[in-house]
Design an enzyme around this catalytic site. Structure first.
Site, short mmCIF file in Angstrom:
data_model
loop_
_atom_site.label_atom_id
_atom_site.label_comp_id
_atom_site.label_asym_id
_atom_site.label_seq_id
_atom_site.Cartn_x
_atom_site.Cartn_y
_atom_site.Cartn_z
N SER A 70 25.16 -8.75 63.86
CA SER A 70 25.25 -9.42 65.16
C SER A 70 25.98 -8.57 66.19
O SER A 70 25.73 -8.67 67.39
CB SER A 70 25.97 -10.77 65.00
OG SER A 70 25.24 -11.62 64.14
N GLY B 44 12.43 -13.41 70.97
CA GLY B 44 12.66 -13.34 69.53
C GLY B 44 13.15 -14.66 68.97
O GLY B 44 12.69 -15.11 67.90
N ARG B 45 14.05 -15.32 69.66
CA ARG B 45 14.61 -16.56 69.15
C ARG B 45 13.64 -17.72 69.27
O ARG B 45 13.61 -18.61 68.40
CB ARG B 45 15.94 -16.85 69.85
CG ARG B 45 17.00 -15.90 69.35
CD ARG B 45 18.29 -15.88 70.11
NE ARG B 45 19.17 -14.87 69.50
CZ ARG B 45 20.33 -14.48 69.98
NH1 ARG B 45 20.77 -15.01 71.12
NH2 ARG B 45 21.05 -13.56 69.35
N GLU C 100 17.66 -12.67 63.64
CA GLU C 100 17.59 -12.88 65.09
C GLU C 100 18.81 -13.62 65.62
O GLU C 100 18.73 -14.41 66.57
CB GLU C 100 16.31 -13.63 65.49
CG GLU C 100 15.07 -12.77 65.55
CD GLU C 100 15.03 -11.86 66.77
OE1 GLU C 100 15.84 -12.05 67.70
OE2 GLU C 100 14.19 -10.95 66.79
#
Length: 378
Positions: free
Chosen positions: A133, A243-244, A364
């Protein structure tokens, strides 16, 4: 995007993908998992359907599907096979989106066209063993020498790396600049010095490869840098919305498949003189699961709609990803409970789907990261 985009997406495209998913993906998902591979013919067929070019402009041979339709199509693919949906998701966003939004015409002509048609399968090399992250903590270095960069380092948890194609990756070009010292590059996976060091053994999504990569004195011409030097962090963050939303759609699709199976099972399974779906303990549990699933779908489509209209969508995307991924695990748990002992057996699909969906809370951006971002937006 034009106002003509429907909140329900392009139903013709979604119906086409649904048929493909149910006819070509779902029946062979268990076998795909055992072999730990996605068949080349499936990749070709997805390319023919235009799914690999979903986020790419028609100018570069893409199908240019709007975000709402893409989210719905990805849900359908995930309902057939979670592993295949991960391949499609990583390929489209972030990989194709990065080249499409930040690459120059020569890069798009060389790499994006092949990605959009499915001739190449794309990978996205950001995560490292010590940097998940925290993308600003990369150690992979790209040292400028003349008109090329010499790259050394390692990447971890990279999807699609064993499939022929190209990879967008990030490396430190200025160690003194922190997150502003990252740059983005693109190379073919056959590039000298680039290697797949290991394909990981995993809990779920076993047909989708997850790899450790090494870069050993990889010489990357300057014209294969994407964007300006130092723009890598900005480029990486630019993919977060799409992406999310994609992972949220995956979560919904996998959970829907498990729940549908459980509902059909509960209608047919007899106990104490009747179908178990008529018992309140079972029926209420399934009703709650279906409600959670629909809430997750609507959050996902709302975020996709904002994206389609060109409005800020990061908050909605984070909410959708957080809620959908956690709801999906709960829905799959309900499906297993409904089948009882059979739900624990690999003869039935719900145990595989449960394992496949678990990672959606991790990749993600973990659930904790989504909460952190949302907290900062309060």
């Amino acid at each position: 995007m034009p106002d003509s985009i429907s909140p329900t997406g392009d139903t013709m495209i979604v119906d086409m993908v649904r048929r493909f998913s149910q006819e070509r993906l779902a029946p062979h998902a268990a076998d795909r998992e055992k072999k730990a591979r996605i068949e080349p013919e499936i990749i070709r067929e997805l390319g023919d359907l235009g799914i690999f070019g979903a986020t790419t402009s028609a100018d570069w041979d893409g199908s240019e599907i709007d975000p709402v339709t893409y989210a719905m199509a990805l849900e359908e693919i995930a309902a057939g096979d979670g592993s295949v949906s991960t391949m499609v998701s990583v390929h489209n966003s972030p990989t194709c989106i990065v080249i499409g939004n930040y690459g120059n015409d020569a890069q798009k002509d060389r790499w994006l066209r092949k990605l959009a048609t499915g001739e190449h399968v794309g990978s996205f090399g950001l995560t490292e063993p010590q940097a998940g992250s925290d993308a600003s903590n990369l150690k992979t270095r790209a040292v400028k020498k003349g008109d090329k960069y010499i790259v050394n380092g390692a990447k971890q948890f990279i999807s699609n790396a064993t499939h022929p194609g190209s990879i967008v990756f990030f490396a430190v070009t200025d160690p003194s600049a922190g997150k502003r010292g990252l740059s983005a590059f693109v190379i073919d996976k056959t590039h000298p010095g680039f290697a797949v060091a290991r394909t990981e053994e995993k809990l779920g999504q076993k047909a989708s490869d997850t790899c450790a990569l090494t870069f050993t004195d990889v010489e990357v011409p300057e014209d294969q840098r994407i964007g300006a030097e130092g723009e890598g962090y900005k480029i990486a963050l630019s993919t977060l919305e799409s992406g999310r939303i994609g992972i949220a759609a995956q979560s919904v699709g996998m959970a829907r498949s498990a729940l549908d199976y459980a509902i059909n099972y509960a209608r047919e399974r007899k106990a104490f003189g009747g179908a178990i779906i008529d018992f309140q303990a079972v029926g209420f549990r399934l009703a709650e699961a279906k409600t959670k699933l629909e809430a997750a779908r609507q959050l996902t489509l709302f975020a996709a709609r904002l994206k389609a209209e060109g409005k800020p969508a990061l908050e909605a995307a984070c909410m959708a990803k957080l809620f959908a991924s956690e709801a999906a695990e709960a829905v799959c748990t309900t499906a297993i409970q409904t089948l009882g002992g059979y739900g624990f057996l690999s003869d039935y699909p719900v145990e595989r789907i449960y394992r496949d969906v678990r990672v959606c809370q991790i990749y993600e951006g973990t659930s904790d990261v989504q909460k952190l971002i949302l907290q900062r937006m309060l």
